[in-house]
Design a protein around this motif. Structure first.
Motif, PDB file in Angstrom:
ATOM      1  N   TYR A  34      29.606  50.339  78.144  1.00  0.00           N
ATOM      2  CA  TYR A  34      30.018  50.065  79.369  1.00  0.00           C
ATOM      3  C   TYR A  34      29.584  50.761  80.407  1.00  0.00           C
ATOM      4  O   TYR A  34      29.378  52.401  80.363  1.00  0.00           O
ATOM      5  N   ALA A  35      29.581  49.986  81.705  1.00  0.00           N
ATOM      6  CA  ALA A  35      29.240  50.602  83.045  1.00  0.00           C
ATOM      7  C   ALA A  35      30.611  51.098  83.619  1.00  0.00           C
ATOM      8  O   ALA A  35      30.792  50.917  84.578  1.00  0.00           O
ATOM      9  N   ASN A  36      30.761  52.440  83.284  1.00  0.00           N
ATOM     10  CA  ASN A  36      32.689  52.659  83.888  1.00  0.00           C
ATOM     11  C   ASN A  36      31.582  53.913  84.528  1.00  0.00           C
ATOM     12  O   ASN A  36      30.762  54.364  84.218  1.00  0.00           O
ATOM     13  N   ALA A  37      32.692  53.995  85.729  1.00  0.00           N
ATOM     14  CA  ALA A  37      32.395  55.065  86.818  1.00  0.00           C
ATOM     15  C   ALA A  37      32.966  56.369  86.329  1.00  0.00           C
ATOM     16  O   ALA A  37      33.254  56.228  84.914  1.00  0.00           O
ATOM     17  N   VAL A  38      31.646  57.672  85.901  1.00  0.00           N
ATOM     18  CA  VAL A  38      31.406  58.764  85.811  1.00  0.00           C
ATOM     19  C   VAL A  38      33.113  59.553  87.024  1.00  0.00           C
ATOM     20  O   VAL A  38      33.080  59.551  88.300  1.00  0.00           O
ATOM     21  N   PRO A  39      33.999  60.696  86.189  1.00  0.00           N
ATOM     22  CA  PRO A  39      35.533  60.906  86.972  1.00  0.00           C
ATOM     23  C   PRO A  39      34.498  62.282  86.996  1.00  0.00           C
ATOM     24  O   PRO A  39      34.079  62.755  86.452  1.00  0.00           O
ATOM     25  N   GLY A  40      35.009  62.806  88.830  1.00  0.00           N
ATOM     26  CA  GLY A  40      34.936  64.219  89.455  1.00  0.00           C
ATOM     27  C   GLY A  40      36.182  63.996  90.000  1.00  0.00           C
ATOM     28  O   GLY A  40      37.111  63.524  90.969  1.00  0.00           O
ATOM     29  N   ALA A  41      35.867  65.315  90.318  1.00  0.00           N
ATOM     30  CA  ALA A  41      36.969  66.291  90.969  1.00  0.00           C
ATOM     31  C   ALA A  41      37.106  66.778  92.111  1.00  0.00           C
ATOM     32  O   ALA A  41      35.862  67.718  91.952  1.00  0.00           O
ATOM     33  N   GLU A  42      36.769  67.034  92.985  1.00  0.00           N
ATOM     34  CA  GLU A  42      37.260  67.547  94.433  1.00  0.00           C
ATOM     35  C   GLU A  42      37.976  68.211  95.114  1.00  0.00           C
ATOM     36  O   GLU A  42      38.990  68.116  94.999  1.00  0.00           O
TER      37      GLU A  42
END
Length: 167
Positions: A34-42
């Protein structure tokens, strides 16, 4: 642009794949990607004087531009745990997250990142680590302009945190 744009063959069995909407399917082995968004935190990190910490990126994308501390989450990592780890790796600071500011989508190296942003109180002595060339504390009214920030959603994050006004 989709994360699957360059895919031609199954990463499991090597057979040709078929692209269907937002996924790649392998008829040979049944794999589906799947073309899912990659999770990030800032975090918009504050010191005891109310200043905001930014780091100058040492590498592309955005080399030389100002960055909020944060990064990608590990597969088995909760967002606040990943945020604390990333801030520590990049700045040597310990943080206490405070207010959740929101979520934004950001194009990044051929993928889309789902950016989760918080305000945080920082403690310790800030020093550049990981992929930063330098770190610097800014008074909220003296933050760099939008053209000096590494990513397109940063003005919105800083606006939510400190009332940043885009020039």
């Amino acid at each position: 642009m989709s994360a699957l744009d360059g895919w031609r063959f199954c990463p499991i069995c090597g057979e040709a794949i078929e692209k269907v909407e937002d996924r790649a399917e392998c008829r040979a082995c049944g794999y589906v990607g799947y073309a899912n968004a990659v999770p990030g935190a800032e975090a918009v990190c504050f010191d005891g004087a109310g200043r905001v910490l930014l780091g100058r990126r040492a590498q592309d994308p955005g080399a030389g531009l100002w960055d909020l501390p944060g990064g990608f989450l590990h597969e088995d990592e909760l967002p606040l745990d990943g945020l604390r780890r990333e801030v520590r790796e990049e700045t040597a600071l310990e943080i206490e997250p405070e207010e959740f500011l929101g979520h934004w989508l950001e194009p990044y190296a051929g993928r889309i990142v789902l950016c989760l942003a918080w305000t945080a109180r920082a403690s310790g002595e800030a020093r550049a680590g990981d992929d930063l060339a330098e770190v610097r504390w800014f008074e909220p009214g003296e933050l760099p302009g939008p053209g000096e920030l590494a990513f397109t959603h940063y003005p919105a994050v800083l606006s939510a945190a400190v009332g940043y006004e885009q020039a």
